[in-house]
Structures are given as C-alpha cells and as structure tokens.
Design a protein around this motif. Structure first.
Motif, mmCIF file in Angstrom:
data_model
loop_
_atom_site.group_PDB
_atom_site.id
_atom_site.type_symbol
_atom_site.label_atom_id
_atom_site.label_comp_id
_atom_site.label_asym_id
_atom_site.label_seq_id
_atom_site.Cartn_x
_atom_site.Cartn_y
_atom_site.Cartn_z
ATOM 1 N N SER A 34 -21.818 -0.022 11.405
ATOM 2 C CA SER A 34 -22.524 0.909 12.278
ATOM 3 C C SER A 34 -22.885 2.209 11.550
ATOM 4 O O SER A 34 -23.438 3.121 12.162
ATOM 5 C CB SER A 34 -21.683 1.196 13.529
ATOM 6 O OG SER A 34 -20.381 1.531 13.147
ATOM 7 N N GLY A 35 -22.565 2.296 10.276
ATOM 8 C CA GLY A 35 -22.975 3.462 9.477
ATOM 9 C C GLY A 35 -22.303 4.758 9.889
ATOM 10 O O GLY A 35 -22.860 5.851 9.671
ATOM 11 N N ILE A 36 -21.115 4.658 10.473
ATOM 12 C CA ILE A 36 -20.468 5.859 11.028
ATOM 13 C C ILE A 36 -20.219 6.930 9.960
ATOM 14 O O ILE A 36 -20.436 8.119 10.207
ATOM 15 C CB ILE A 36 -19.155 5.465 11.759
ATOM 16 C CG1 ILE A 36 -19.525 4.800 13.086
ATOM 17 C CG2 ILE A 36 -18.249 6.672 11.995
ATOM 18 C CD1 ILE A 36 -18.368 4.302 13.897
ATOM 19 N N ARG A 37 -19.807 6.499 8.779
ATOM 20 C CA ARG A 37 -19.516 7.504 7.728
ATOM 21 C C ARG A 37 -20.731 8.373 7.411
ATOM 22 O O ARG A 37 -20.589 9.508 7.004
ATOM 23 C CB ARG A 37 -19.063 6.806 6.439
ATOM 24 C CG ARG A 37 -17.591 6.559 6.408
ATOM 25 C CD ARG A 37 -17.072 6.266 5.022
ATOM 26 N NE ARG A 37 -15.709 5.837 5.165
ATOM 27 C CZ ARG A 37 -15.341 4.614 5.521
ATOM 28 N NH1 ARG A 37 -16.252 3.691 5.721
ATOM 29 N NH2 ARG A 37 -14.069 4.317 5.666
ATOM 30 N N THR A 38 -21.919 7.781 7.567
ATOM 31 C CA THR A 38 -23.123 8.533 7.189
ATOM 32 C C THR A 38 -23.560 9.518 8.278
ATOM 33 O O THR A 38 -24.415 10.360 8.028
ATOM 34 C CB THR A 38 -24.290 7.570 6.887
ATOM 35 O OG1 THR A 38 -24.562 6.826 8.100
ATOM 36 C CG2 THR A 38 -23.966 6.600 5.774
ATOM 37 N N ILE A 39 -23.003 9.378 9.480
ATOM 38 C CA ILE A 39 -23.481 10.276 10.548
ATOM 39 C C ILE A 39 -22.430 11.284 11.007
ATOM 40 O O ILE A 39 -22.685 12.069 11.901
ATOM 41 C CB ILE A 39 -24.016 9.484 11.773
ATOM 42 C CG1 ILE A 39 -22.948 8.527 12.327
ATOM 43 C CG2 ILE A 39 -25.297 8.748 11.442
ATOM 44 C CD1 ILE A 39 -23.349 7.880 13.647
ATOM 45 N N ILE A 40 -21.253 11.246 10.400
ATOM 46 C CA ILE A 40 -20.267 12.270 10.771
ATOM 47 C C ILE A 40 -20.047 13.219 9.585
ATOM 48 O O ILE A 40 -20.441 12.915 8.452
ATOM 49 C CB ILE A 40 -18.915 11.650 11.231
ATOM 50 C CG1 ILE A 40 -18.250 10.860 10.099
ATOM 51 C CG2 ILE A 40 -19.108 10.781 12.461
ATOM 52 C CD1 ILE A 40 -16.865 10.344 10.439
ATOM 53 N N SER A 41 -19.436 14.326 9.863
ATOM 54 C CA SER A 41 -19.185 15.330 8.817
ATOM 55 C C SER A 41 -18.366 14.743 7.672
ATOM 56 O O SER A 41 -17.410 13.999 7.922
ATOM 57 C CB SER A 41 -18.428 16.503 9.449
ATOM 58 O OG SER A 41 -17.820 17.278 8.447
#
Ligand code: SF4
Length: 346
Positions: A34-41
């Motif tokens: 889900s690409g979470i690392r790329t959308i959080i600080s």
C-alpha cells in the motif's frame, strides 16, 4: 477522522523520531503493497518483528527433520516455506535431492490421506507456527486419534508470540510501540498485550491488513504517544475480540503445554513454545528444540532484523549475495520473512 486527515497528520509529523514494530510479516507485506512508507513522515519508522515462524525456527529442529526424512520408510510432510531453510547441515530441499522422502502439503489435514494411503511409511508432519496454526494441528491430532492412525506423528516447533514481545520490550528499548499481529490476536484476543503495554509504557494496537487499517493504527499509536498514553486498542474488531477464540484455545490446551522455546538468532526464551503433552507422546516425533545452536550463516543479520535493530536493506548481504533464489538466511526464504518481503517489493 477521515482517511485524508489521517494521512495528512502522519505525513506532516515532525516530532521526535518514532519506531513502530509491525510484528507479523503479513503487515510488512501490506505496508509495502500500500506504499505506506512513502506517504508518512520519515520520522515514523516502521520496522519488522519476530512474527515469521519459519525465520525463528531453530537449526536443531531443521536437523531433526532432515535426519527423519533420510530414515528408511520415513516421510516428512511440510509447508513449502520450510523446504529451503537450512539446519546446520542440510535443508529439506537438499535432503530430498539426496533421496529423502519429503512432501509439501497445503493443509495439515491432507496428511491424513497420505498416511492412510501408505501404511508402510511413517509420516512426520512438521508442525511449525504460532498460535494461529496451532488449533489446526490440534484438529489434526483429533483426526489421527479418531481414525486410529498409527503412522502419522507431529514434530513440533510451535511458538507463542507474547514471550517474544516481552523479550523485545525488555531488551530493545528503542521500539516505541507495536502494531500487534492480526492473525495471532484472532486466537489470543487483544487482552494478552495489556500487561506489556502498562509495564513497558508502549501502545499495542491490533489492526487489520488493508492499508487504511494500518494507517489508522499508526495514527492511533502516534496519538497515544503524543498524549503519553500506553494502551491496548483493538481496531480489528470484526475479527479480533478482547477474549479471543476460546474454542481454539481449548483445543490448543487439550494437546499442548508451554515449554521453553529456542528462537533462531535469539536463543532460548522461557515458556515461549508449545509442546505436545506427555499423555499424547505417542503422536510426538520430537523436536530437538531444546538444543541451542545460535549459529546463523556467516554475515547474516537475521537476528537483528527479527529484533527490529536494523531494516533488511542494512544487512550487507541484502540483494548482493542474499536473494530469494540464493537465500543466505531464513528471513529471505519465507514468504513472511522481512528480507524476502523487502526484496520482492522494493
Ligand atoms: Fe540474513 Fe539475507 Fe536477511 Fe541478510 S538479507 S539478514 S543474510 S536473510
């Protein structure tokens, strides 16, 4: 709160760096997909934990399986993930190449048909896993007893997650919070994390596996840390209850009891394994788990990966020497292993 607001808050976070351990490999996979690392600080670090059963299976246990598989008229039945994991001498794949009888099954219950078809063969099922798979092994034992099958036994390497999390809380103080394992929590209930949350002042949040579920859990963790609250929250209430699956727990308790467990790369953790009770020893093909062999392949940093000390990419062998086709350590072998997941998705 709406998803966009959650993402905005997590993206704009600029406080102290925070380290959150996602305990199970399925969460690691979802975080990538889900690409979470790329959308959080970047100040919120998500790090993998010890929830890959194959990765923490001791080399002595693998040796036990390969020894059994090479015995005349023996056949080891296993899930596919176990095939490539090395013991001190061989993997099951290598044993098979030497003529051992090893079969991959997709369900433990398929072992029944195998055993009933070939009465001259002694079958041993490699019962590896956490609380999630243990009820299925208990059902398998129910069936073996009901059908009076004499040529099928279990070699167990079953771990329980709470003692490992307790070990991490005690020894790895840089971890601020835990994304609790979804599947294990279905069986154990969310209640099991309460003691650790209050003793070690860490939030434990149970979450589902969709990207939005994980984002909601991270947001909950960040809110708790900001408010200096350290609680257990269950955000996966359609599958996880506070009390857990009591029927499954009864099944587990009928056949298994707690024992010390050996975790590859970590060593012995007290009362962290489930072994067959003495009264069922006729179904027990042993485990040899009590033998401590700490050895990991040279240069492999699986232990540091499992304990959340480093990310897989920080291992010097990652992608260069160690790949899924030529895996050096167990974390690259298993579908739930952090190194394999990072390799496939980065
Ligand atoms: Fe071990 Fe390979 Fe992971 Fe390095 S990349 S820690 S060698 S499994």
């Amino acid at each position: 709160m709406k998803l966009e607001q959650v993402i905005k808050a997590l993206k704009e976070y600029d406080g102290e760096p925070v380290k959150i351990m996602e305990v199970c490999g399925t969460h690691t996979k979802s975080i990538f997909q889900s690409g979470i690392r790329t959308i959080i600080s970047p100040k919120i670090q998500l790090i993998s934990g010890p929830g890959c059963p194959v990765c923490v299976t001791s080399p002595a246990y693998i040796d036990h399986l390969t020894d059994l598989s090479l015995k005349e008229k023996y056949c080891v039945l296993t899930f596919g993930d176990m095939m490539k994991v090395k013991g001190t001498k061989l993997s099951l794949t290598e044993a098979k190449a030497m003529g051992a009888q090893v079969k991959v099954l997709y369900s433990p219950l398929a072992a029944i048909a195998e055993a009933e078809r070939n009465l001259d063969t002694q079958y041993v099922f490699a019962a590896v896993g956490f609380e999630t798979t243990t009820p299925i092994y208990a059902l398998l034992l129910d069936e073996i007893r009901k059908r009076k099958i004499k040529n099928l036994k279990l070699a167990t390497s079953i771990k329980t997650i709470l003692p490992a999390l307790s070990f991490i809380c005690e020894n790895e103080t840089s971890i601020d919070a835990f994304l609790s394992p979804g599947h294990v929590s279905v069986i154990t209930g969310s209640k099991i994390y309460k003691g650790l949350a209050s003793t070690y002042h860490k939030p434990f949040v149970v979450a589902g596996f969709e990207g939005e579920h994980i984002l909601a859990a991270i947001y909950e963790i960040m809110s708790q840390l900001k408010g200096k609250r350290y609680e257990v929250r269950n955000l996966y209430s359609n599958a996880v209850t506070e009390e857990g699956n009591q029927k499954a727990e009864r099944l587990i308790n009928q056949y298994f009891e707690e024992a010390n467990g050996i975790w590859r790369g970590i060593g012995m953790i007290e009362q962290s394994a489930l072994k067959l009770k003495e009264e069922y020893k006729e179904y027990d093909a042993g485990s040899r788990e009590e033998e401590i062999i700490e050895e990991l392949p040279k240069g492999c940093r699986c232990a540091d990966v499992i304990l959340g000390r480093i990310q897989p990419v920080e291992c010097p062998l990652f992608q260069k020497v160690c790949t899924p086709l030529h895996a050096v350590g167990p974390c690259m072998v298993s579908a739930e292993g952090a190194c394999g997941i990072w390799y496939q998705n980065s």
